[in-house]
Motif scaffolding. Sequence first.
Motif, PDB file in Angstrom:
ATOM      1  N   ALA A 135      37.872  48.309  38.032  1.00 10.14           N
ATOM      2  CA  ALA A 135      37.246  49.216  38.962  1.00 10.14           C
ATOM      3  C   ALA A 135      38.400  49.478  39.991  1.00 10.14           C
ATOM      4  N   GLN A 136      39.648  48.751  39.941  1.00 11.64           N
ATOM      5  CA  GLN A 136      40.732  48.911  41.023  1.00 11.64           C
ATOM      6  C   GLN A 136      41.294  50.460  40.977  1.00 11.64           C
ATOM      7  N   SER A 137      41.349  50.999  39.703  1.00 12.60           N
ATOM      8  CA  SER A 137      41.896  52.291  39.495  1.00 12.60           C
ATOM      9  C   SER A 137      40.737  53.606  39.658  1.00 12.60           C
ATOM     10  N   ALA A 138      39.788  52.920  39.948  1.00  7.64           N
ATOM     11  CA  ALA A 138      38.644  53.931  40.062  1.00  7.64           C
ATOM     12  C   ALA A 138      38.960  54.854  41.662  1.00  7.64           C
ATOM     13  N   GLU A 139      38.565  56.075  41.493  1.00  8.25           N
ATOM     14  CA  GLU A 139      38.910  56.948  42.642  1.00  8.25           C
ATOM     15  C   GLU A 139      37.682  56.861  43.678  1.00  8.25           C
ATOM     16  N   MET A 140      36.566  56.405  43.065  1.00  9.25           N
ATOM     17  CA  MET A 140      35.225  56.160  44.039  1.00  9.25           C
ATOM     18  C   MET A 140      34.449  55.019  43.424  1.00  9.25           C
ATOM     19  N   VAL A 141      34.167  54.206  44.580  1.00  7.95           N
ATOM     20  CA  VAL A 141      33.180  53.061  44.069  1.00  7.95           C
ATOM     21  C   VAL A 141      31.832  53.210  44.731  1.00  7.95           C
TER      22      VAL A 141
END
Length: 296
Positions: free
Chosen positions: A193-199
């Motif tokens: 999830a580190q490269s996700a733009e929104m969590v």
Amino acid sequence: MKELLVKHLVKRYQQKIAVNDLSLTIKGGQFVAFLGPNGAGKSTTINMLTGMAQPTSGEIKMDGLAPTNQKYRQKLGVVFQNSVLDDDLSVIDNLKIRAGMYRNVSDSWFNELIYEFQLNDILKQKYGTLSGGQRRRVDIARALLNQPEVLFLDEPSTGLDIQTRQLIWQVLGKLRTKNAMTMILTTHYLEEAQSAEMVYVIDHGELVVADTIDNLEKGILGGKLTLFTKDINTLKQYLKDKTIEVTNVGIIIQNITSKEVIDILVANQNIIDDFEYQRVNLNDVFLQLTGNEVRK
């Protein structure tokens, strides 16, 4: 896809509420991640967003279309936790049959997926004889055959070796950029999830927090600052509005942002001998938001 809107989504199973009043907005081309412990409601949410399950109440719209609309479903690709392919058919036959369910799957796109996911050597093998990593690469290629506008990935790399996971994410990142594809991920691997733009952190069926990784790690919860000083009393006076822990060598401040750290260091540089700043990582964020309890 311009945006996916979810308003006041609820899913009940008899007396159990699996998803409770969930609202969110996902913009086209975003990579978003749903995080949460086992049983938090992530997969139930994905099932409703893909039309696999009907909500008890609430609204889901993608560019004005509901999940019951065929045009909505044509925009989707889904990688399920469990495969939907035929164990007794070869990889190539499985993919060709699936490709035949869509309009205009070009040979060039079909071959590109085979190449990118390194499937050439296993095309003639029966799907049921493949290793877990091989099966997963085929599953994801299958989900991409129709060049979806939105790709749902429900824990796609659980149990896979690191080499396979790296390959999958390298290819997905490349294809997402190429096709301006929206990706929606649920995962237990927080580094994914580190490269996700929104969590979106979900727990007990409710949205706990929605923010960027950067804000979660640096802004909302902050980090831990340890200040080493011989003039503890002066530093305590400066920090009187903060919750601190005094040790025999200095002062510890929890949940402090990078900007606050800089301000403190600049204002007290004459009395601070040294300092340590530990930034919060996504694991810390996850545990602080959802707790340390093991979920069954």
